[in-house]
Design an enzyme around this catalytic site. Structure first.
Site, PDB file in Angstrom:
ATOM      1  N   CYS A  81       0.814  -1.219   0.000  1.00 57.72           N
ATOM      2  CA  CYS A  81       0.000   0.000   0.000  1.00 57.72           C
ATOM      3  C   CYS A  81       0.845   1.267   0.000  1.00 57.72           C
ATOM      4  CB  CYS A  81      -0.982  -0.002   1.164  1.00 57.72           C
ATOM      5  SG  CYS A  81      -0.238   0.006   2.808  1.00 57.72           S
ATOM      6  N   HIS A 133      -2.520   0.894   7.082  1.00 50.58           N
ATOM      7  CA  HIS A 133      -2.857   0.791   5.660  1.00 50.58           C
ATOM      8  C   HIS A 133      -3.161   2.177   5.124  1.00 50.58           C
ATOM      9  CE1 HIS A 133      -4.099  -1.148   1.974  1.00 50.58           C
ATOM     10  NE2 HIS A 133      -5.297  -0.572   2.031  1.00 50.58           N
ATOM     11  N   HIS A 145      -5.996   1.476  -3.736  1.00 55.17           N
ATOM     12  CA  HIS A 145      -5.018   0.942  -2.790  1.00 55.17           C
ATOM     13  C   HIS A 145      -4.562  -0.447  -3.220  1.00 55.17           C
ATOM     14  CE1 HIS A 145      -8.053  -1.578  -0.333  1.00 55.17           C
ATOM     15  NE2 HIS A 145      -8.674  -1.120  -1.388  1.00 55.17           N
TER      16      HIS A 145
END
Length: 176
Positions: A81, A133, A145
């Site tokens: 990510c 994240h 993402h």
């Protein structure tokens, strides 16, 4: 109109709307967000979202379908990510961001979810850590993402139950 066609149309409209705005200017102001980590401050860009959005959109949509790879930061081998976000900012805008989601959060300017604009970063607690994240906000409540090793780079909506329950904040590197 299919989803892919909608994004292409949206990117083209953004490009047309910002054609007169000129190229993004170089960064020129440093964030002063307090942080406990040793993250070097990221320079806040004196460029509007409108000027940066088309570049970020084009680059991000070109990565859809790229495989996830832990620690990855390359189109050829895949992205995690934060590697994806770091790559997008560097390739689209020439801006170097910190490498981890936690450090990106520490270096950016905190903004309310209601003020999200294309190019801002959205953060989630997916493993017990507040900023574990990160994704790139692409408008209309959606973000792009690289979710996990069982997936590829994709878009999701912030209101999807999984992400809504884990949302932990938003940051910008732009002047709002």
């Amino acid at each position: 109109m299919r989803i892919g066609q909608q994004w292409v149309a949206r990117v083209l409209i953004l490009l047309l709307l910002t054609a007169c705005a000129g190229a993004p200017k170089s960064p020129s102001r440093t964030a002063t967000t307090p942080t406990r980590s040793t993250v070097a401050p990221v320079r806040i860009m004196h460029v509007t979202h409108a000027a940066a959005s088309p570049e970020l959109m084009l680059h991000s949509m070109s990565l859809v379908g790229t495989p996830y790879r832990y620690g990855g930061d390359s189109r050829n081998t895949g992205f995690d990510c934060s590697g994806m976000v770091q790559y997008l900012y560097k390739s689209a805008l020439g801006v170097s961001l910190p490498r981890t989601a936690r450090d990106m959060a520490a270096a950016g300017i905190n903004i309310d979810k209601s003020r999200l604009r294309v190019g801002d970063l959205v953060f989630f607690n997916t493993n017990g850590s507040t900023y574990s994240h990160v994704g790139l906000y692409i408008g209309d409540g959606q973000f792009i993402h690289s979710p996990n090793s069982r997936s590829v780079i994709r878009t999701n909506h912030l209101n999807e139950r999984y992400y809504a329950q884990r949302f932990s904040g938003a940051r910008t590197y732009f002047v709002h």
